[in-house]
Write an enzyme that holds these catalytic residues in place. Structure first.
Site, mmCIF file in Angstrom:
data_model
loop_
_atom_site.group_PDB
_atom_site.id
_atom_site.type_symbol
_atom_site.label_atom_id
_atom_site.label_comp_id
_atom_site.label_asym_id
_atom_site.label_seq_id
_atom_site.Cartn_x
_atom_site.Cartn_y
_atom_site.Cartn_z
ATOM 1 N N ASP A 8 0.879 -1.165 0.000
ATOM 2 C CA ASP A 8 0.000 0.000 0.000
ATOM 3 C C ASP A 8 0.918 1.216 0.000
ATOM 4 O O ASP A 8 1.556 1.516 1.012
ATOM 5 C CB ASP A 8 -0.878 -0.036 1.262
ATOM 6 C CG ASP A 8 -1.683 1.248 1.454
ATOM 7 O OD1 ASP A 8 -1.670 2.115 0.561
ATOM 8 O OD2 ASP A 8 -2.331 1.372 2.521
ATOM 9 N N LYS A 71 2.492 11.393 -3.350
ATOM 10 C CA LYS A 71 1.487 10.654 -4.122
ATOM 11 C C LYS A 71 0.533 11.590 -4.877
ATOM 12 O O LYS A 71 0.039 11.251 -5.949
ATOM 13 C CB LYS A 71 0.699 9.754 -3.170
ATOM 14 C CG LYS A 71 -0.257 8.794 -3.837
ATOM 15 C CD LYS A 71 -0.802 7.832 -2.810
ATOM 16 C CE LYS A 71 -1.889 6.943 -3.353
ATOM 17 N NZ LYS A 71 -2.358 5.992 -2.328
ATOM 18 N N GLU A 168 -7.176 0.367 -4.603
ATOM 19 C CA GLU A 168 -7.193 0.293 -3.135
ATOM 20 C C GLU A 168 -8.519 -0.240 -2.571
ATOM 21 O O GLU A 168 -8.503 -1.109 -1.699
ATOM 22 C CB GLU A 168 -6.872 1.673 -2.534
ATOM 23 C CG GLU A 168 -5.402 2.023 -2.694
ATOM 24 C CD GLU A 168 -5.096 3.488 -2.450
ATOM 25 O OE1 GLU A 168 -5.974 4.215 -1.936
ATOM 26 O OE2 GLU A 168 -3.976 3.918 -2.775
ATOM 27 N N ASP A 191 -12.897 5.390 2.684
ATOM 28 C CA ASP A 191 -11.471 5.432 3.027
ATOM 29 C C ASP A 191 -11.064 6.846 3.416
ATOM 30 O O ASP A 191 -10.981 7.732 2.568
ATOM 31 C CB ASP A 191 -10.659 4.936 1.819
ATOM 32 C CG ASP A 191 -9.151 4.896 2.080
ATOM 33 O OD1 ASP A 191 -8.694 5.447 3.108
ATOM 34 O OD2 ASP A 191 -8.432 4.322 1.248
HETATM 35 P P1 ADP Z 1 -2.991 7.224 3.997
HETATM 36 O O1 ADP Z 1 -3.857 6.242 3.325
HETATM 37 O O2 ADP Z 1 -3.272 8.620 3.582
HETATM 38 O O3 ADP Z 1 -1.549 6.900 3.898
HETATM 39 P P2 ADP Z 1 -3.618 6.192 6.703
HETATM 40 O O4 ADP Z 1 -4.657 5.216 6.347
HETATM 41 O O5 ADP Z 1 -2.336 5.662 7.193
HETATM 42 O O6 ADP Z 1 -3.377 7.255 5.549
HETATM 43 O O7 ADP Z 1 -4.242 7.175 7.794
HETATM 44 C C1 ADP Z 1 -3.477 8.155 8.414
HETATM 45 C C2 ADP Z 1 -4.365 9.026 9.252
HETATM 46 O O8 ADP Z 1 -5.045 8.231 10.216
HETATM 47 C C3 ADP Z 1 -3.578 10.061 10.018
HETATM 48 O O9 ADP Z 1 -4.229 11.306 9.934
HETATM 49 C C4 ADP Z 1 -3.632 9.561 11.444
HETATM 50 O O10 ADP Z 1 -3.580 10.597 12.380
HETATM 51 C C5 ADP Z 1 -4.960 8.897 11.476
HETATM 52 N N1 ADP Z 1 -5.063 7.913 12.559
HETATM 53 C C6 ADP Z 1 -4.268 6.834 12.790
HETATM 54 N N2 ADP Z 1 -4.655 6.199 13.903
HETATM 55 C C7 ADP Z 1 -5.757 6.863 14.371
HETATM 56 C C8 ADP Z 1 -6.614 6.689 15.502
HETATM 57 N N3 ADP Z 1 -6.439 5.688 16.383
HETATM 58 N N4 ADP Z 1 -7.627 7.571 15.660
HETATM 59 C C9 ADP Z 1 -7.810 8.589 14.793
HETATM 60 N N5 ADP Z 1 -7.025 8.794 13.737
HETATM 61 C C10 ADP Z 1 -6.004 7.955 13.524
HETATM 62 MG MG MG Z 2 -4.579 4.751 2.295
#
Ligand code: ADP
Ligand code: MG
Length: 639
Positions: A8, A71, A168, A191
C-alpha cells in the site's frame, strides 16, 4: 517460485504485507514499525536518503529537502494542479510533468516514491531472509493511466517486478473477505486517510470486483483534523501565555513550534479514539513556559465534525452515480487510519443506514454473513490502515498460485458427494472447487416399487462410501413406481460461508427436501492432508474396489433378469434351461469369491461369467421382449 508481496503506497503511510502459511500479515521493519511514513529526506547531493520516521522528524527543520505527500503528484502535469494542490512545504517546478527540485536536481514523483518502496523492499527481504523482487502495488480507484504508470515505474525503480496495479478499495474488500459474499453484492468502501478521502462503490460478481463509482476529496483527511486541533490549542496557548506574562509581546508561531504542536495534536487525536479524555503536556514549549491541558473527546468532535460531514455529499454523489440507494448496498467497509475515530464510525453508520456492525481484529478476512436484513452491514477493523496492504498481499498470493492450498475458505478442501448403489462414493463437487459452487445430478431407483431413497452426504477422496466422512443423511420419499422410473434430482450448493445446502427433489411431483449440512470447508488441515494422502496411497486398491463393485452390481442385475425370464417362460427347452442355469450358477460362484469386506474378488472370473450369461440369455431376452410387446399391443386392442 519467488514470493510476491503486497504494497500500500499511501499518501501519508506505506506498508508491505505478505501471505504466510495462508495468513495475510503486515511486515514490520527492523524497529518493529508496521507503518512507514511516506516521507523522504535528501540530506545532501549524492548522499543516501532518509526514509520514513527519521525523515518525518526533520520535516519542520528541513522543509525544502523533506518530501511528503508525493502521491498527490504522481504522473501529473503542472497545468493540471490547482492552487490548493501546490500547497506543500517544498518547491515544485512550474511546467510539464510535476518535478521536485532538491539540491539542484529535479526529481520525478516516482523517483521519490521509489525511495519509500526500496525501503519496504529491504524490510521485507530482511524479514524473509531472501531478496523479494515481485510486488502488487495499490493505487486509488480514480488514478488515471498516467498515474498508474508512474506508480508502476516507481516500483520498477525500487527493483520490483510489478505484477499488478490494484485498486485500493478492491484490495480493502479482499482483506475484509468480501470476495466470499453471495453471487452479486455491492460494497461501499469509505477510506479516510491522512490527506485524502475516497468513497468507492464496488460490485462483486462471482468473486470479481468492479469499481462502479468513485468520488472523493484529495484534500481532506486526518491532517485537517490535526490542523483544527493545532489552531484550537494555539489559541489557548496564546491566552495562557499572555495571562502568565502580562505586558509582553504576543507569542509567534514558527515552523519548529508548529511541528511540535502538530505532533502533539495528532497523538491526542489518536488517543481520543479509545479514551474520552487526554492530558496534553508540552514542557518548555517556549523558553520559560510549559503548557498543560486536558482535552476531551467531546471537544475534539465539536472541533472536527464539520470536516467529517464534508464527506456526506461525496458519498451521496457516488451513490447517485452508481444509481443506488443505501438499501441496495450489502456492506460498507471502513478503511484508513482516521476511521478509527468513533465520530467517523457513527457518521458512516448513520449516513448509510447500516443495520449490522462487525468489528474484526488482527488480520481481517473473517468472512461474512451475506444474509442481510434491510440496510448494509458496517465492517470496521481494529487496523483499518492495514486493510489495503493485506488485500494487496492476498491478491499477490492469488497471482502466485499459492492461495488454493492456503486459504481453505476459498475452495473445497475435499470432494463432496453421495453414496450410491453398491456403497460407492459419487462425487458431485470435486476437491479444490472455488466456492460458492453448485452441482447436481439425477438419480433413479434400483428396486421396483421403491418408495424412498436415502441421501447420504459424504466428504472425502476415497472410492468407497464408508472410507469417507459422513456429513449426514436423510431420506426423500416419492410415489412408488417400477425400478428406474422414479427420478430424484440432488443438488449440492456450497455458499460463500462454506455451508453445504443439499436439495433433493422428486422430479415427478416436484416435492423437495432441503437440508443444510455443517460447514463443508471448515475442516482441520491435518485431517484433510491425511485424507488426501490416504487416497493417493490407496489409489490402486480403491480403483479395484470400484471396478469390482460396479461388476457386482451388473452381475446382480443380470441374475435378477435371468430369474425373471426363466419364471416367465415356462415352455423353455429343457437343455437350454439347464445351460442358462449353469451360466447363472457360474456368475453366483464368481460373486462368492468376494472378500469378507465386500471390497474385492476375482474380477476377471466375474467379468467372464457375466458375458457368458449375457450371451446365453440373449434368445431369452428376445423372447421376453416379444412377449412384452405382444402384451402391450393386446392391451391397446391392436391384436
Ligand atoms: P494514507 O492512506 O493517507 O496513507 P492512513 O490510512 O495511514 O493514511 O491514515 C493516516 C491518518 O489516520 C492520520 O491522519 C492519522 O492521524 C490517522 N489515525 C491513525 N490512527 C488513528 C486513531 N487511532 N484515531 C484517529 N485517527 C487515527
Ligand atoms: Mg490509504
Amino acid at each position: 517460485m519467488s514470493k510476491i508481496v503486497g504494497i500500500d503506497l499511501g499518501t501519508t503511510h506505506s506498508l508491505v504485507a505478505m501471505v504466510d502459511s495462508g495468513i495475510p500479515l503486515v511486515v514490520a521493519d527492523g524497529e518493529g514499525r508496521r507503518l512507514t511514513p511516506s516521507v523522504v529526506h535528501f540530506p545532501g547531493l549524492d548522499q543516501p536518503t532518509w526514509v520514513g520516521v527519521p525523515a518525518n522528524h526533520v520535516r519542520a527543520l528541513h522543509p525544502a529537502t523533506t518530501i511528503y505527500s508525493i502521491k498527490r503528484f504522481m504522473g501529473r502535469r503542472c497545468e493540471e494542479l490547482g492552487e490548493k494542490d501546490r500547497q506543500v512545504d517544498y518547491p515544485l517546478n512550474s511546467q510539464g510533468l510535476v518535478k521536485v527540485p532538491v539540491h539542484g536536481r529535479e526529481y520525478l514523483p516516482e523517483e521519490i516514491s521509489a525511495e519509500v518502496l526500496a525501503k519496504l523492499r529491504r524490510d521485507v527481504s530482511e524479514s524473509l531472509g531472501e531478496p523479494v523482487t515481485r510486488a502488487v502495488i495499490t493505487v486509488p480507484a480514480y488514478f488515471n493511466d498516467a498515474q498508474r504508470s508512474a506508480t508502476k515505474r516507481a516500483g520498477e525503480l525500487a527493483g520490483f517486478q510489478v505484477e499488478r496495479i490494484l485498486n485500493e478499495p478492491t484490495a480493502a474488500a479482499l482483506a475484509y473477505g468480501l470476495d466470499k459474499l453471495g453471487e452479486t453484492a455491492r460494497v461501499a468502501v469509505y477510506d479516510l486517510g491522512g490527506g485524502t478521502f475516497d468513497l468507492s462503490i464496488l460490485e462483486l460478481k462471482q468473486g470479481v470486483f468492479q469499481v462502479i463509482a468513485t468520488h472523493g476529496d484529495t484534500r481532506l483527511g486526518g491532517d485537517d483534523l490535526d490542523q483544527r486541533l493545532v489552531d484550537y490549542l494555539w489559541g489557548i496557548i496564546c491566552h495562557e501565555w499572555a495571562r502568565q506574562n502580562p505586558g509582553k509581546p504576543q507569542l509567534e508561531i514558527h515552523p519548529g513550534l508548529r511541528a511540535r504542536l502538530r505532533e502533539a495534536a495528532e497523538q491526542a487525536k489518536i488517543k481520543l479514539s479509545s479514551d474520552t479524555g487526554v492530558d496534553l503536556a508540552l514542557p518548555f514549549l517556549v523558553p520559560g513556559f510549559s503548557f498543560q491541558h486536558h482535552l476531551t473527546r467531546d471537544v475534539l468532535e465539536q472541533l472536527t465534525h464539520d470536516l467529517i460531514a464534508r464527506t456526506r455529499p461525496l458519498c451521496l454523489q457516488a451513490l447517485a452515480d452508481a444509481r443506488l440507494q443505501t438499501s441496495d448496498l450489502d456492506q460498507v467497509i471502513l478503511v484508513g487510519g482516521q476511521t478509527r475515530m468513533p465520530l467517523v464510525r457513527r457518521f458512516v453508520a448513520d449516513l448509510f443506514q447500516c443495520v449490522e456492525f462487525s468489528e474484526t481484529r488482527g488480520n481481517l478476512r473473517l468472512g461474512h454473513d451475506p444474509h442481510k436484513s434491510g440496510g448494509p452491514a458496517l465492517n470496521v477493523s481494529q487496523n483499518p490502515d492495514e486493510a489495503v496492504a493485506l488485500g494487496a498481499a492476498i491478491q499477490a498470493e492469488i497471482l502466485a498460485g499459492g492461495l488454493n492450498n492456503l486459504l481453505l475458505l476459498d475452495v473445497t478442501p475435499l470432494s463432496l458427494g453421495l453414496e450410491t448403489f453398491g456403497g460407492l462414493m459419487n462425487v458431485l463437487i470435486p476437491r479444490n472447487s472455488t466456492i460458492p459452487v453448485k452441482a447436481g445430478e439425477l438419480f433413479t431407483t434400483a428396486v421396483d416399487q421403491q418408495k424412498s431413497m436415502l441421501v447420504h452426504v459424504l466428504q472425502g477422496e476415497r472410492e468407497r462410501a464408508r472410507d469417507n466422512w459422513s456429513l449426514g443423511r436423510f431420506t426423500i420419499e416419492f410415489a412408488p413406481a417400477a425400478r428406474g422410473l422414479a427420478r430424484v434430482g440432488v443438488q449440492f450448493e456450497i455458499d460463500a460461508n462454506g455451508i453445504l445446502h443439499v436439495l433433493a427433489r422428486d422430479i415427478q411431483t416436484g416435492r423437495q427436501t432441503t437440508v443444510d449440512m455443517r460447514s463443508a470447508v471448515d475442516v482441520d488441515d491435518g485431517a484433510v492432508q491425511q485424507m488426501v494422502e490416504e487416497s493417493v496411497e490407496n489409489a490402486f486398491t480403491d480403483l479395484a474396489i470400484r471396478r469390482w463393485v460396479e461388476s457386482r452390481l451388473k452381475a446382480e442385475a443380470t441374475l435378477a433378469a435371468t430369474r425373471e425370464g426363466l419364471a416367465a417362460c415356462t415352455d423353455l427347452d429343457g437343455e437350454y434351461r439347464r445351460q442358462v442355469q449353469a451360466a447363472a450358477k457360474e456368475v453366483e460362484e464368481a460373486l462368492a469369491t468376494e472378500t469378507e469386506d465386500r471390497g474385492n474378488g476375482d474380477l476377471p472370473r466375474l467379468k467372464a461369467s457375466i458375458s457368458s450369461l449375457d450371451e446365453i440369455t440373449r434368445p431369452l431376452a428376445d423372447r421376453l421382449m416379444d412377449q412384452a410387446m405382444e402384451a402391450m399391443l393386446k392391451q391397446r386392442g391392436i391384436i
